[in-house]
Design an enzyme around this catalytic site. Structure first.
Site, PDB file in Angstrom:
ATOM      1  N   ARG A 233       0.852  -1.187   0.000  1.00  0.00           N
ATOM      2  CA  ARG A 233       0.000   0.000   0.000  1.00  0.00           C
ATOM      3  C   ARG A 233       0.890   1.241   0.000  1.00  0.00           C
ATOM      4  O   ARG A 233       1.918   1.276   0.696  1.00  0.00           O
ATOM      5  CB  ARG A 233      -0.896   0.033   1.253  1.00  0.00           C
ATOM      6  CG  ARG A 233      -2.055  -0.964   1.231  1.00  0.00           C
ATOM      7  CD  ARG A 233      -3.153  -0.540   0.258  1.00  0.00           C
ATOM      8  NE  ARG A 233      -4.296  -1.429   0.271  1.00  0.00           N
ATOM      9  CZ  ARG A 233      -4.497  -2.441  -0.602  1.00  0.00           C
ATOM     10  NH1 ARG A 233      -3.617  -2.684  -1.564  1.00  0.00           N
ATOM     11  NH2 ARG A 233      -5.584  -3.175  -0.522  1.00  0.00           N
ATOM     12  N   GLU A 262      -4.428   7.188  -4.345  1.00  0.00           N
ATOM     13  CA  GLU A 262      -4.743   6.713  -5.711  1.00  0.00           C
ATOM     14  C   GLU A 262      -6.098   7.250  -6.165  1.00  0.00           C
ATOM     15  O   GLU A 262      -7.002   7.356  -5.344  1.00  0.00           O
ATOM     16  CB  GLU A 262      -4.747   5.173  -5.715  1.00  0.00           C
ATOM     17  CG  GLU A 262      -3.373   4.612  -5.405  1.00  0.00           C
ATOM     18  CD  GLU A 262      -3.368   3.080  -5.271  1.00  0.00           C
ATOM     19  OE1 GLU A 262      -4.422   2.437  -5.467  1.00  0.00           O
ATOM     20  OE2 GLU A 262      -2.305   2.546  -4.959  1.00  0.00           O
ATOM     21  N   HIS A 280      -1.420   0.438  -9.916  1.00  0.00           N
ATOM     22  CA  HIS A 280      -2.029  -0.586  -9.046  1.00  0.00           C
ATOM     23  C   HIS A 280      -2.568  -1.765  -9.868  1.00  0.00           C
ATOM     24  O   HIS A 280      -3.772  -2.055  -9.854  1.00  0.00           O
ATOM     25  CB  HIS A 280      -3.141   0.037  -8.185  1.00  0.00           C
ATOM     26  CG  HIS A 280      -3.460  -0.757  -6.948  1.00  0.00           C
ATOM     27  ND1 HIS A 280      -3.845  -0.180  -5.760  1.00  0.00           N
ATOM     28  CD2 HIS A 280      -3.457  -2.101  -6.708  1.00  0.00           C
ATOM     29  CE1 HIS A 280      -4.078  -1.127  -4.857  1.00  0.00           C
ATOM     30  NE2 HIS A 280      -3.854  -2.307  -5.414  1.00  0.00           N
TER      31      HIS A 280
END
Ligand code: NAP
Ligand code: 8YV
Length: 318
Positions: A233, A262, A280
């Site tokens: 993360r 994000e 991602h």
């Protein structure tokens, strides 16, 4: 309550979850975040299950008085208020294991792309520079002879370590508890491991303890040959400190699949040298996302069928 159990999809959830649930449930959809009042009180009271993509905050619980289960699409469940769920006796499930190999493959690909700059090399070819200017410059960095430290040796961390064995590099790890059956070098502190290795791969969950754990001090300990790979993360990395470390040559390069906010990527990171930045995508193949969707749906089906979810998270009732 009679009839088919009602399941609410909050926000965008992979359609395959709905397909897998089929006629076994009655599906209702709403936008995320769930706000009380968007469902009429009778409908809200009839909802027994929820499917989400890591987004169910504390306020959402007040909207659904008879909620029994939250099925998350994803192994990380940091966007779900598990404390509120546990306090209300609501089960939360996630999608562990089915994505381990895909994410571990991605971590290795990101590591190699960061070290050897294959994305830049391809761009060199496509822009005609190979013909015009000659060979792509030799990469200053290599995986050969590296000492890799894995921050987080859980399901995915272990899959990364197993792959690294084949690359003939030294493998260390840091976790809070030593894994007695893991044949890798254990470091009781992240800083100690960063000082001992030149390559740091982060694959820890987002928790209060992992917030900006990879900071200026850890990056400095990693050193000028240091390479940071983050597939866990973005929360875990102090992004400003990382951008400064790359700019100053405090570390050599970074490969990131995840970011703190994000889909926003800080300008400082976009401008920083020697980076490989991905949106991602570590688990993002159709096959793996389908397997995650199936597991999210199967958790709901198992709960309504037997009261026993397949993969509940440890913090909420089983
Ligand atoms: P997991 O099996 O629960 O493993 C987590 C590991 O982190 C464990 O080894 C745990 O060991 C360690 N850990 C947790 N807190 C720590 C701390 N404060 N300090 C040091 N080590 C700590 O989880 P997983 O299935 O491998 O997934 C890990 C995370 O990867 C997920 O939570 C998710 O955020 C992320 N992820 C990202 C992608 C992506 O697309 N990029 C895909 C999947 C997962 P100890 O408990 O002993 O400390
Ligand atoms: C996905 C992830 O990007 O499982 C996780 O924790 O971060 C990834 O696999 C995400 O779950 C999709 O929304």
């Amino acid at each position: 309550m009679s009839g088919r159990p009602k399941v609410l999809f909050v926000g965008k959830v992979r359609e395959r979850v709905a397909e897998r649930l089929g006629d076994a449930v009655e599906l209702i959809r709403c936008a995320a975040p769930l706000v009380c009042g968007v469902l009429d009180p009778e409908t809200a009271a009839s909802i027994r299950g929820v499917a989400v993509s890591n987004n169910f905050d504390g306020a959402a619980f007040d909207c659904l008085p008879n909620l029994e289960i939250i099925a998350n699409f994803g192994v990380g469940y940091d966007g779900i208020d598990v404390g509120s769920a546990a306090a209300r006796g609501i089960v939360v499930t996630n999608t562990p294991d089915v994505l381990n190999d895909e994410v571990a493959d991605s971590a290795i690909a990101l590591l190699l792309n960061t070290l050897r700059r294959f994305p830049d090399a391809e761009s060199w070819l496509r822009k005609g520079r190979w013909e015009r200017s000659g060979p792509f410059p030799l990469s200053k960095l290599t995986l050969r002879g590296r000492s890799v430290g894995i921050y987080g040796l859980g399901r995915i961390g272990l899959a990364i370590a197993r792959r690294l064995v084949g690359f003939g590099v030294s493998i260390s790890y840091h976790t809070r508890t030593r894994k007695s059956d893991a044949p890798y070098i254990y470091h009781p502190s992240l800083l100690g491991m960063a000082a001992a290795v030149d390559t740091l791969i982060a694959i820890v969950p987002k928790t209060p303890e992992t917030y900006k754990a990879i900071d200026a001090t850890v990056l400095s300990a990693l050193g000028p040959d240091g390479v940071l790979i983050n597939v866990g993360r973005g929360w875990t990395v102090d992004e400003q400190a990382l951008a400064e470390a790359l700019e100053a040559g405090t570390i050599a390069a970074a490969g990131l699949d995840v970011f703190q906010d994000e889909p926003h990527v800080p300008a400082a990171l976009l401008a920083a040298p020697n980076t490989c930045l991905l949106p991602h995508v570590a688990s993002a193949s159709v096959a793996t996302r389908d397997a995650m969707a199936d597991l999210a749906a199967d958790n709901l089906l198992a709960w309504f069928d037997s009261g026993r979810p397949l993969t509940p998270v440890p913090e909420t009732p089983r």
